[in-house]
Design a protein around this motif. Structure first.
Motif, PDB file in Angstrom:
ATOM      1  N   ASP A  52      13.977  -2.847  -4.010  1.00 14.82           N
ATOM      2  CA  ASP A  52      13.738  -1.893  -2.920  1.00 14.82           C
ATOM      3  C   ASP A  52      13.420  -2.673  -1.645  1.00 14.82           C
ATOM      4  OD1 ASP A  52      13.126   0.230  -1.318  1.00 14.82           O
ATOM      5  OD2 ASP A  52      11.661   1.137  -2.687  1.00 14.82           O
ATOM      6  N   THR A  53      14.288  -2.574  -0.657  1.00 17.02           N
ATOM      7  CA  THR A  53      14.081  -3.290   0.611  1.00 17.02           C
ATOM      8  C   THR A  53      14.279  -2.369   1.807  1.00 17.02           C
ATOM      9  OG1 THR A  53      16.401  -4.024   0.672  1.00 17.02           O
ATOM     10  CG2 THR A  53      14.801  -5.511  -0.364  1.00 17.02           C
ATOM     11  N   ASP A  54      14.003  -1.070   1.639  1.00 19.90           N
ATOM     12  CA  ASP A  54      14.268  -0.127   2.721  1.00 19.90           C
ATOM     13  C   ASP A  54      13.122  -0.121   3.733  1.00 19.90           C
ATOM     14  OD1 ASP A  54      12.223   1.226   1.466  1.00 19.90           O
ATOM     15  OD2 ASP A  54      13.365   3.045   1.029  1.00 19.90           O
ATOM     16  N   PHE A  55      13.078   0.906   4.571  1.00 18.43           N
ATOM     17  CA  PHE A  55      12.125   0.968   5.691  1.00 18.43           C
ATOM     18  C   PHE A  55      10.695   1.251   5.257  1.00 18.43           C
ATOM     19  CE2 PHE A  55      12.603   5.366   4.816  1.00 18.43           C
ATOM     20  CZ  PHE A  55      11.506   6.012   5.364  1.00 18.43           C
ATOM     21  N   ASP A  56      10.511   1.766   4.027  1.00 14.15           N
ATOM     22  CA  ASP A  56       9.200   2.232   3.595  1.00 14.15           C
ATOM     23  C   ASP A  56       8.547   1.211   2.673  1.00 14.15           C
ATOM     24  OD1 ASP A  56       6.955   3.591   2.836  1.00 14.15           O
ATOM     25  OD2 ASP A  56       7.991   5.419   2.183  1.00 14.15           O
ATOM     26  N   LEU A  57       7.624   0.417   3.230  1.00 20.79           N
ATOM     27  CA  LEU A  57       6.962  -0.617   2.439  1.00 20.79           C
ATOM     28  C   LEU A  57       5.835  -0.056   1.583  1.00 20.79           C
ATOM     29  CD1 LEU A  57       8.484  -2.208   4.739  1.00 20.79           C
ATOM     30  CD2 LEU A  57       6.734  -3.953   4.488  1.00 20.79           C
ATOM     31  N   LEU A  58       5.512   1.218   1.767  1.00 15.89           N
ATOM     32  CA  LEU A  58       4.454   1.843   0.969  1.00 15.89           C
ATOM     33  C   LEU A  58       4.988   2.461  -0.314  1.00 15.89           C
ATOM     34  CD1 LEU A  58       2.203   3.464   3.713  1.00 15.89           C
ATOM     35  CD2 LEU A  58       2.153   1.147   2.768  1.00 15.89           C
ATOM     36  N   GLY A  61      10.230   1.187  -5.257  1.00 14.82           N
ATOM     37  CA  GLY A  61      10.866   1.963  -6.318  1.00 14.82           C
ATOM     38  C   GLY A  61      10.166   3.295  -6.458  1.00 14.82           C
ATOM     39  N   THR A  62       9.614   3.556  -7.632  1.00 19.62           N
ATOM     40  CA  THR A  62       8.904   4.816  -7.851  1.00 19.62           C
ATOM     41  C   THR A  62       7.401   4.670  -7.637  1.00 19.62           C
ATOM     42  OG1 THR A  62       8.709   4.334 -10.231  1.00 19.62           O
ATOM     43  CG2 THR A  62      10.645   5.595  -9.501  1.00 19.62           C
ATOM     44  N   ALA A  63       6.929   3.451  -7.409  1.00 20.29           N
ATOM     45  CA  ALA A  63       5.494   3.216  -7.228  1.00 20.29           C
ATOM     46  C   ALA A  63       5.083   3.492  -5.787  1.00 20.29           C
ATOM     47  CB  ALA A  63       5.141   1.779  -7.608  1.00 20.29           C
ATOM     48  N   THR A  64       3.922   4.107  -5.616  1.00 23.00           N
ATOM     49  CA  THR A  64       3.383   4.412  -4.289  1.00 23.00           C
ATOM     50  C   THR A  64       2.158   3.544  -4.041  1.00 23.00           C
ATOM     51  OG1 THR A  64       4.157   6.705  -4.367  1.00 23.00           O
ATOM     52  CG2 THR A  64       2.407   6.188  -2.804  1.00 23.00           C
ATOM     53  N   TYR A  65       2.122   2.937  -2.865  1.00 19.60           N
ATOM     54  CA  TYR A  65       1.021   2.047  -2.497  1.00 19.60           C
ATOM     55  C   TYR A  65      -0.008   2.840  -1.696  1.00 19.60           C
ATOM     56  CZ  TYR A  65      -1.193  -2.271  -0.794  1.00 19.60           C
ATOM     57  OH  TYR A  65      -2.071  -3.290  -0.518  1.00 19.60           O
ATOM     58  N   ALA A  66      -1.233   2.914  -2.225  1.00 16.57           N
ATOM     59  CA  ALA A  66      -2.256   3.761  -1.601  1.00 16.57           C
ATOM     60  C   ALA A  66      -3.383   2.945  -0.986  1.00 16.57           C
ATOM     61  CB  ALA A  66      -2.817   4.728  -2.633  1.00 16.57           C
ATOM     62  N   ASP A 111       0.329  -7.019  -4.925  1.00  8.17           N
ATOM     63  CA  ASP A 111       0.348  -5.724  -5.591  1.00  8.17           C
ATOM     64  C   ASP A 111       1.796  -5.258  -5.734  1.00  8.17           C
ATOM     65  OD1 ASP A 111       0.183  -2.908  -6.153  1.00  8.17           O
ATOM     66  OD2 ASP A 111      -1.871  -2.926  -5.382  1.00  8.17           O
ATOM     67  N   GLN A 112       2.224  -4.967  -6.947  1.00  9.32           N
ATOM     68  CA  GLN A 112       3.613  -4.600  -7.192  1.00  9.32           C
ATOM     69  C   GLN A 112       3.981  -3.235  -6.603  1.00  9.32           C
ATOM     70  OE1 GLN A 112       6.071  -6.634  -8.579  1.00  9.32           O
ATOM     71  NE2 GLN A 112       4.397  -8.077  -8.174  1.00  9.32           N
ATOM     72  N   ALA A 113       3.001  -2.435  -6.262  1.00 13.44           N
ATOM     73  CA  ALA A 113       3.308  -1.151  -5.623  1.00 13.44           C
ATOM     74  C   ALA A 113       3.631  -1.311  -4.148  1.00 13.44           C
ATOM     75  CB  ALA A 113       2.132  -0.181  -5.791  1.00 13.44           C
ATOM     76  N   PHE A 114       3.266  -2.457  -3.584  1.00 14.80           N
ATOM     77  CA  PHE A 114       3.534  -2.709  -2.171  1.00 14.80           C
ATOM     78  C   PHE A 114       4.871  -3.434  -2.052  1.00 14.80           C
ATOM     79  CE2 PHE A 114       2.603  -5.335   1.790  1.00 14.80           C
ATOM     80  CZ  PHE A 114       2.795  -4.273   2.658  1.00 14.80           C
ATOM     81  N   GLN A 115       5.791  -2.836  -1.320  1.00 15.03           N
ATOM     82  CA  GLN A 115       7.125  -3.423  -1.192  1.00 15.03           C
ATOM     83  C   GLN A 115       7.072  -4.786  -0.493  1.00 15.03           C
ATOM     84  OE1 GLN A 115      10.353  -0.588  -0.263  1.00 15.03           O
ATOM     85  NE2 GLN A 115      10.928  -1.996   1.381  1.00 15.03           N
TER      86      GLN A 115
END
Length: 208
Positions: A52-58, A61-66, A111-115
């Protein structure tokens, strides 16, 4: 008498034409933009990109960085005349909230949730936009986001984006290395609170 009047009008017109460039020169000079200063790439440019290398680093993939403070980083890529640079790609990469990069040189502790890395193509107006987090300090570095601009496979600018007003800026060796107030202002922008996170506008000017 009419001949003399016509001669005066002709000479006046010539004088106006000659004077015009002198009057326009300051305006043209002001229209030229300061190229965005280049800075070092640093040791943590990704060796192996995530899927995943798109515009949303948060989202990775399916993981959300909080963690951290959500932020939008956006701007327009132009040349020094203010013309949008079509076809440009903008990349950003940064550490997670604990100061770790997705890079083996940093122990692979991010953190693997952070792109951690994103890449976008500018639109027809040269605009780009990323969703990420407000950068944080780590080790001896002040908060920053790495930025690279490419045209095709060629990198035309590599630099770093800093947070306006952060107390760590004055202690940061790369921020202090910038040669003037104008260069520091070009790379140091406010992160302004908004309803969907903080917002930072970072215009990029290329010396093509």
């Amino acid at each position: 008498m009419n001949l003399l009047l016509s001669r005066r009008r002709l000479l006046g017109g010539v004088a106006s034409v000659v004077a015009a460039p002198a009057l326009l020169t300051p305006a043209l000079a002001q229209a030229r933009r300061l190229p965005t200063p280049a800075q070092t790439e640093g040791p943590f440019y990704p060796l192996d990109l995530l899927d995943d290398t798109d515009f949303d680093l948060l989202r990775n993939g399916t993981a959300t960085y909080a963690q951290g403070t959500p932020a939008w980083v956006e701007g327009v890529v132009t040349d020094t005349a203010g013309v949008p640079v079509r076809g440009a790609q903008v990349e950003i990469w940064q550490c997670d909230h604990q100061g770790h990069y997705h890079h083996p040189g940093d122990g692979g502790r991010a953190d693997q949730a952070f792109q951690g890395f994103g890449r976008v193509a500018v639109d027809a107006q040269g605009a780009y936009r990323f969703r990420t987090m407000r950068p944080v300090a780590y080790s001896s570095r002040t908060p920053h986001i790495h930025v690279k601009v490419k045209l095709g496979e060629r990198a035309v600018l590599t630099t770093q984006l800093y947070v306006q007003g952060d107390p760590g800026n004055e202690r940061d060796f790369l921020w202090r290395r910038l040669r003037s107030d104008a260069e520091r202002a070009a790379l140091t922008v406010p992160f302004v609170p908004g309803a969907d996170g903080q917002h930072a506008r970072f215009p990029i000017v290329l010396a093509l």
